[in-house]
Each structure stands twice: as C-alpha cells, then as structure tokens.
Design a protein around this motif. Structure first.
Motif, PDB file in Angstrom:
ATOM      1  N   PHE A 131       9.562   3.210   0.771  1.00  0.00           N
ATOM      2  CA  PHE A 131       8.718   4.675   0.678  1.00  0.00           C
ATOM      3  C   PHE A 131       9.092   5.410   1.954  1.00  0.00           C
ATOM      4  O   PHE A 131       8.142   6.459   2.266  1.00  0.00           O
ATOM      5  N   THR A 132      10.038   5.174   2.608  1.00  0.00           N
ATOM      6  CA  THR A 132      10.361   6.290   3.912  1.00  0.00           C
ATOM      7  C   THR A 132      10.619   7.495   3.474  1.00  0.00           C
ATOM      8  O   THR A 132      11.086   7.808   2.360  1.00  0.00           O
ATOM      9  N   LYS A 133      10.092   8.461   4.247  1.00  0.00           N
ATOM     10  CA  LYS A 133      10.544   9.942   4.074  1.00  0.00           C
ATOM     11  C   LYS A 133      11.940  10.299   4.668  1.00  0.00           C
ATOM     12  O   LYS A 133      12.250  11.562   4.531  1.00  0.00           O
ATOM     13  N   HIS A 134      12.399   9.427   5.295  1.00  0.00           N
ATOM     14  CA  HIS A 134      13.364   9.909   5.887  1.00  0.00           C
ATOM     15  C   HIS A 134      14.877   8.778   5.619  1.00  0.00           C
ATOM     16  O   HIS A 134      15.425   8.268   6.554  1.00  0.00           O
ATOM     17  N   PRO A 135      15.207   8.821   4.366  1.00  0.00           N
ATOM     18  CA  PRO A 135      16.082   7.611   3.822  1.00  0.00           C
ATOM     19  C   PRO A 135      17.676   8.179   4.617  1.00  0.00           C
ATOM     20  O   PRO A 135      18.038   7.040   4.852  1.00  0.00           O
TER      21      PRO A 135
ATOM     22  N   GLY B  31       9.900  -4.168  -5.062  1.00  0.00           N
ATOM     23  CA  GLY B  31      10.357  -2.764  -5.049  1.00  0.00           C
ATOM     24  C   GLY B  31       9.627  -2.337  -3.526  1.00  0.00           C
ATOM     25  O   GLY B  31       9.557  -1.246  -3.281  1.00  0.00           O
ATOM     26  N   PHE B  32       9.625  -3.213  -2.635  1.00  0.00           N
ATOM     27  CA  PHE B  32       9.513  -2.887  -1.121  1.00  0.00           C
ATOM     28  C   PHE B  32      10.602  -2.269  -0.444  1.00  0.00           C
ATOM     29  O   PHE B  32      10.563  -1.840   0.501  1.00  0.00           O
ATOM     30  N   LEU B  33      11.870  -2.428  -0.631  1.00  0.00           N
ATOM     31  CA  LEU B  33      13.073  -2.183  -0.034  1.00  0.00           C
ATOM     32  C   LEU B  33      14.109  -1.157  -0.802  1.00  0.00           C
ATOM     33  O   LEU B  33      14.161  -1.102  -2.045  1.00  0.00           O
TER      34      LEU B  33
ATOM     35  N   ALA C  17       0.714  -1.257   0.152  1.00  0.00           N
ATOM     36  CA  ALA C  17       0.092  -0.057  -0.029  1.00  0.00           C
ATOM     37  C   ALA C  17       0.854   1.279  -0.032  1.00  0.00           C
ATOM     38  O   ALA C  17       0.272   2.419   0.101  1.00  0.00           O
ATOM     39  N   GLY C  18       2.219   1.084  -0.056  1.00  0.00           N
ATOM     40  CA  GLY C  18       2.975   2.122  -0.025  1.00  0.00           C
ATOM     41  C   GLY C  18       3.052   2.946   1.123  1.00  0.00           C
ATOM     42  O   GLY C  18       3.325   4.169   1.263  1.00  0.00           O
ATOM     43  N   ASP C  19       3.202   2.316   2.370  1.00  0.00           N
ATOM     44  CA  ASP C  19       3.207   3.062   3.703  1.00  0.00           C
ATOM     45  C   ASP C  19       4.604   3.351   3.870  1.00  0.00           C
ATOM     46  O   ASP C  19       5.625   2.718   3.802  1.00  0.00           O
ATOM     47  N   SER C  20       4.538   4.825   4.063  1.00  0.00           N
ATOM     48  CA  SER C  20       5.850   5.468   4.379  1.00  0.00           C
ATOM     49  C   SER C  20       6.165   5.398   5.723  1.00  0.00           C
ATOM     50  O   SER C  20       7.168   6.019   6.208  1.00  0.00           O
ATOM     51  N   GLY C  21       5.414   5.003   6.837  1.00  0.00           N
ATOM     52  CA  GLY C  21       5.715   4.742   8.017  1.00  0.00           C
ATOM     53  C   GLY C  21       6.583   3.810   8.352  1.00  0.00           C
ATOM     54  O   GLY C  21       6.867   3.465   9.626  1.00  0.00           O
ATOM     55  N   ILE C  22       6.867   2.713   7.372  1.00  0.00           N
ATOM     56  CA  ILE C  22       7.792   1.709   7.678  1.00  0.00           C
ATOM     57  C   ILE C  22       9.192   2.177   7.437  1.00  0.00           C
ATOM     58  O   ILE C  22       9.768   2.198   6.023  1.00  0.00           O
ATOM     59  N   ASP C  23      10.144   2.953   8.286  1.00  0.00           N
ATOM     60  CA  ASP C  23      11.276   3.490   7.921  1.00  0.00           C
ATOM     61  C   ASP C  23      12.494   2.307   7.983  1.00  0.00           C
ATOM     62  O   ASP C  23      13.208   1.911   7.193  1.00  0.00           O
TER      63      ASP C  23
END
Length: 435
Positions: free
Chosen positions: A328-332, A90-92, A68-74
């Motif tokens: 999809f993390t916002k903090h790579p 493409g999940f990682l 689902a493109g969850d950006s909450g999984i950092d």
C-alpha cells in the motif's frame, strides 16, 4: 484560519519520506538508511521504525498494520518464514521481471528461493544466516576430540564430549521460533522434512512422522536429559546460550555467527580504549583485559553444525531477513530504488561487518576484509548452501506453533512426538483444535 492551517499540514514541503520497519540490531540498518538517503540526492529520504525484538511479535505488528491497508509501511525487514503468508495475503508489492533481474544479480540461490511465492519474487534477500558448532578448543582437547573447521561431528559425539568434561552443550530450546529452526534442521539432517507438500496450504500432508522425525526427537531427548544440558535449556535463546557458552562450564554451542563477532568486537573496543588511555595505570589494566580477551578469542573454535546420522552431512538452520515493499506504499518507485541501495554488495558488506549477519551476494564472501573478520567465511558459505529452510507456506505461523507445543520441553520429547505433531498440525489447519 483553520482552512489555512489544514492546507499547510497537507502541503508537500520536500522529497517523499520512506518508512523502513526494521528488526532490532546494533544500529547498522539505521546507518544504511542514512547512507542511502545521502545517495538518493534528494529524491527521497529513509526513516526507520523499530519493530519488537521477538520474531513472532514483529510479524504480529506488521500483520495488524498491513491488514488495515497501512500506506505508511514502505519498506520492511521481514523474517524468512513469514514471506509466503504476507505474499499470499496481498501485503507485499511484487517485483517485476526487470526489477528481479537487476536486484538479484549474483545472489545465492537458497535465500533467493525463500523470497519467492508461487514463482514470483516478493522480496529481495537482505541478509542470510546459518549456524555452526562453536566450541572451546581447550575443552575439545580435554575431551580427546580432534576437531577443526572441516570436522563433521555428530550430536551424540558432542553430547558425550561435554559429559566427559563436565561442560554444557548450549542450544536454543525455549518455546519460540529459534526452537522450530533447531527442530527443522534436526529433521532435515536425518533426511526428512516437516511437511511433504507445503504449497498445499490447509491440505498439507505432514511428513514429520518418520524415521527422520524420530531421529531428531532422540537427539533432543538425549540432550534434554543429559548432564550436558544447561540448567535453563527450556528457556534458552540465542542470548542465553551465548552467555552459557562463555560461562566457566561452557563447552559447545550451536548458534549464529554473531557470537564470534561479539568477542572480536570486545577485543577491538579494548584496544581502542588502550589507545585513548591517559594514565599508565589505565593502560596497564587495559593491557591485562586485552590479554585475557585475546585468549578467549584464540580458544574459540568452529566446525560444521553437528550431524544427526553418522556419515550424512548435516542441514544447518537457515535464517535471514528479506527486504520487502508494502503493498500500500504511496512511493513504489522510490521504494524500489531504496531496496536497490540497501541490498547492494557494499551495503551487505557493511551489514556483515557491523552485525555478523551473512550476505546474500556471492562476491562479498571473497572480500579480503570479510575474510579477515570472519576466518570461517568459507564454512559459513558452504553451510548456507546446505542449510535447511523452514517450510514455505502461508500457514507457517500455525505450523511452527504446533511444532513448538509438541516438542517442548526437550527432555519430554519421545518416539511418539513426531506422530502427535503430525496429528496436531492437521487438526489446527482444519480448525479442529486451537494452539
């Protein structure tokens, strides 16, 4: 007023928070999250989210969120067999060459290769794991076995020794991922493999229909029908086999190193209680318990995982956890820094002492504190080198489900099981049959 409230909720009031999805343990991942938050000096903070205990359930929860493109999984603690599936989907987040060079220095080759997909690094090995043959020294003496850390016993010898002494051989043979690890290592120990070309995806060629596959089947059938099998063998996992080994009729067991640290940990706790005891009667009772627990620890023996073929070294199960970054993390950048801290030699030493799981960094094995806590560390290190990884394929969930279905229960396994397994794998991958 509503607009002001919404603006307040969306404001950035502090450093970014990284969410690390962790597998259940005794609290050491949370400890590392706290330590690395402190070491970040305000650049970010790490919080943890607990995944289910079962490996398959962990995968399912992560897949649903990442699909689902969850950006909450950092960050995520990812079981080894699922890395190829997650990377292929493409999940990682892929690590750059520079990051790889820095983050994997001094790492063991086996765990490192399991963190790659198509020659690219998609995770950093956080811990590795392997199994030994654990035994009660008193039972081995009664069976007439001259066994020690460097002894290479076969499965037939172990089963026969248990039968002679009226004890059990504990294994993980429930219909779950631990059973696949057992089957994979039995096949590999006989010189074979489950898949010939796992990189071929759906067009893979099964290799389990072989002499090695039949030798593995013979071991499981022999144990499953032996009086040395535990009564709950068809439902046995790491915990139940540990309990069975500690029972009055326990004799031998294949399992991960946590079974030893559980016993030494109990001894340490009893000694701490003894120091804090306020009365003579409490101290006397604890002295008795300490003596009994020390005797159990002293009776705890270990040797290399049993061989399938006499004269051929075994290929022990290889497990462990990779630390990956969600695509999809916002903090790579912060996530890479957190991976650096969590997988450092210091962190891996802390994790081994706290959880009994093995480091992926070479230098930790020679640490004096590790040597003292794990007197079998040299054998564990050698077993990791010789361990058998499960097939690295994005279709691993289908592969393992097919193997578990055809090989369970152990007592029903026979000479035709490998061929039936090969046929089912092909049918499942080509959507001709459902598991």
């Amino acid at each position: 007023m509503a607009g002001a409230a919404l603006a307040g909720c969306s404001s950035d009031s502090g450093p970014p928070t990284l969410t690390w999805y962790i597998n259940p343990d005794n609290g050491t991942q949370q400890k590392l999250a706290d330590t690395c938050t402190q070491e970040a000096n305000g650049r970010y903070r790490i919080t943890t989210a607990l995944l289910p205990r079962d490996s398959t359930a962990q995968r399912e929860q992560l897949v649903r969120r990442l699909a689902a493109g969850d950006s909450g999984i950092d960050l995520m603690s990812l079981d080894l067999p699922y890395l190829a599936e997650f990377a292929n989907a493409g999940f990682l987040r892929e690590f750059s060459s520079q990051e790889q060079s820095e983050l994997t220095k001094d790492m063991l080759q086996g765990p490192l290769e399991a963190a790659r997909w198509k020659d690219q690094l998609y995770a950093v090995p956080f811990n590795t794991n392997t199994q030994l043959l654990w035994y009660h020294k008193s039972v081995a003496r009664k069976a007439g076995l001259d066994v020690g850390p460097n002894t290479n016993l076969t499965w037939k010898q172990v089963i026969a020794a248990a039968e002679r002494t009226g004890t059990t051989v504990q294994v993980q043979a429930s219909r779950y991922e631990g059973y696949s690890a057992l089957i994979n290592s039995l096949v590999a120990s006989a010189g074979g493999q489950i898949l010939k070309n796992p990189e071929a995806g759906k067009d893979v060629t099964p290799a389990i229909d072989s002499a090695a596959g039949r030798a593995a089947a013979d071991v499981l059938r022999t144990l499953g029908r032996s009086k040395a099998a535990s009564a709950d063998i068809s439902n046995s996992d790491e915990g139940t086999s540990q309990a069975g080994f500690l029972a009055d009729n326990g004799g031998f067991m294949t399992n991960w190193p946590f079974v030893y640290t559980a016993e030494t940990g109990t001894l340490t706790e009893l000694r701490q209680q003894r120091e804090a005891a306020k009365s003579q009667s409490q101290r006397a009772e604890l002295d008795k318990q300490i003596k009994e627990q020390q005797a159990r620890v002293d009776d705890f023996g270990w040797a290399r995982w049993p061989a399938v073929v006499d004269g051929r070294p075994s290929a022990p199960p290889l497990g462990g956890i990779d630390l990956a970054i969600g695509a999809f993390t916002k903090h790579p950048a912060e996530s890479v820094d957190a991976v650096r801290c969590i997988t450092s030699p210091e962190s891996q030493k802390t994790y081994m002492l706290g959880e009994g799981l093995l480091p992926t960094v070479e230098s930790v094995y020679s640490d004096p504190e590790i040597k003292k806590a794990f007197p079998m560390s040299d054998l564990l290190r050698k077993s990791v080198d010789d361990g058998a990884p499960r097939p690295i394929t994005p279709y691993y969930p289908d592969i393992t489900a097919a193997v578990q279905r055809m090989w369970h229960p152990a007592r029903a396994v026979g000479p035709t099981t490998p061929a039936a397994t090969a046929k089912l794998i092909v049918a499942v991958l080509h959507d001709d049959e459902l598991i």
